[in-house]
Design an enzyme around this catalytic site. Structure first.
Site, mmCIF file in Angstrom:
data_model
loop_
_atom_site.group_PDB
_atom_site.id
_atom_site.type_symbol
_atom_site.label_atom_id
_atom_site.label_comp_id
_atom_site.label_asym_id
_atom_site.label_seq_id
_atom_site.Cartn_x
_atom_site.Cartn_y
_atom_site.Cartn_z
ATOM 1 N N GLY A 15 -19.064 3.812 -38.333
ATOM 2 C CA GLY A 15 -19.522 5.151 -37.947
ATOM 3 C C GLY A 15 -20.130 5.912 -39.107
ATOM 4 O O GLY A 15 -20.096 7.147 -39.144
ATOM 5 N N CYS A 69 -28.658 2.100 -37.040
ATOM 6 C CA CYS A 69 -27.208 1.920 -36.948
ATOM 7 C C CYS A 69 -26.770 2.014 -35.489
ATOM 8 O O CYS A 69 -27.016 3.024 -34.824
ATOM 9 C CB CYS A 69 -26.459 2.969 -37.758
#
Ligand SMILES: Cc1cc2nc3c(=O)[nH]c(=O)nc-3n(C[C@H](O)[C@H](O)[C@H](O)COP(=O)(O)O)c2cc1C
Length: 312
Positions: free
Chosen positions: A71, A129
């Site tokens: 994350g 990402c």
């Protein structure tokens, strides 16, 4: 033997680059590895502000790879400049900063902070990402988004810009072209593949974010194919990665068309992999009487007669 490679205006002393998120900010390895011997290091992704990332569990091992959903935990651009960059400079590291953003403005702002700092060689623009909900991959999964974010950062910095592409699209080469059209100096590929692992006893996902990004040798043949496709589509250099764990893996990417290669997951298995890869590539070049590694880039033999398929 000349191992140097040119990536836009950057000259790297060799093609080996530590991949983002798998080498901290570089300083964590400074007492283990001579950072100045690497072609470059890419930092963990940086936003403007600090981020906690997802709660654990955040990684799980898979067959021939790993799944992660960190994350994008990070210290933010200004703390990186103040706390990490001075040591990287002192250690002679060639530093590429992995720049993240939740909005186009944030990409520009982080890029400006990084560009104003002394000792950054280039920007790897993280538009890929898979583990964050806002920004990032939403730009990287849209051709317009890719073009717009690269164009905006292009206007904000004189540093080389290397957008990092996601493999979670149907036609990665069209994204490489959008990046090139917007003024990118090179492209990096691939980021991780969106994936999932379930604990069948508890019937729960094995990581807290439910889904994560798959990396390691499991993804390598797909990543090599994507480098090959991009090499046939764009003129700018490619930094290839995905499961490189030994010399032959690195050479596959170079022959497919990667000017530089990044090593991520394998660094967790063997932090001393760098010298082995350098020695292996050097030995290969000697054996094949190739004076410069750059002469090997994109030399894939696509003739279809059977004799060329047998290895000498
Ligand atoms: C734990 C972990 C964290 C990562 N963090 C980032 C990141 O911050 N930014 C980024 O662009 N890629 C990140 N990546 C992706 C890697 O840089 C690389 O693209 C991917 O893992 C494929 O290469 P590999 O198979 O050699 O690991 C991360 C990968 C892993 C395993």
């Amino acid at each position: 033997m000349d191992l140097s490679v040119r990536v836009g205006s950057l000259v790297l002393k060799n093609p080996l680059i530590a991949a983002s998120g798998c080498f901290g900010y570089g300083v964590e390895y400074a007492d283990t590895i001579d950072l100045s011997t690497l072609g470059a290091i890419v930092t963990k992704g940086l936003f403007m502000t600090e981020r906690e990332g997802h709660p654990p569990p955040r990684i799980v091992e898979t067959p021939a790879g790993m799944l992660n959903a960190i994350g994008l935990q990070g210290i933010g651009a200004r703390r990186f400049v103040d706390e990490k960059l001075p040591e990287l400079r002192a250690r002679g590291a060639t530093v590429l900063v992995n720049v993240c953003g939740t909005t186009l403005d944030e990409y520009v702002e982080v890029s400006k902070v990084i560009s104003d700092a002394e000792g950054v060689a280039g920007i790897e623009l993280n538009i890929s990402c898979p583990n964050i909900k806002e920004g990032g991959i939403q730009f990287g999964c849209s051709l317009t988004g890719t073009f717009e974010v690269v164009s905006a950062v292009r206007k904000a910095t004189a540093l080389p810009i290397i957008p990092k592409l996601t493999p979670n699209v149907t036609d990665v080469a069209s994204f490489a072209r959008a990046a090139e059209d917007a003024g990118a100096d090179a492209v990096s590929l691939v980021n991780t593949f969106l994936a999932m692992v379930i604990d069948v006893e508890t019937r729960r996902p094995k990581i807290s974010n439910v889904v994560g990004g798959l990396s390691g040798p499991a993804i390598r043949p797909i990543a090599v194919r994507m480098v090959h496709e991009c090499r046939q589509t764009v003129q700018i250099p490619i930094l290839g990665m995905g499961g490189i764990a030994d010399t032959s893996d690195a050479l596959e990417f170079i022959i497919a068309g990667a000017t530089g290669v990044q090593i991520g997951t394998a660094n967790f298995v063997d932090p001393f992999i760098w010298d082995k890869l350098l020695a292996g590539i050097t030995a290969y070049l000697q054996r094949h009487q190739i004076g410069r590694v750059s002469d090997l880039v994109g030399t894939l033999d696509l003739r279809t007669d059977h004799q060329t398929w047998t290895s000498s």
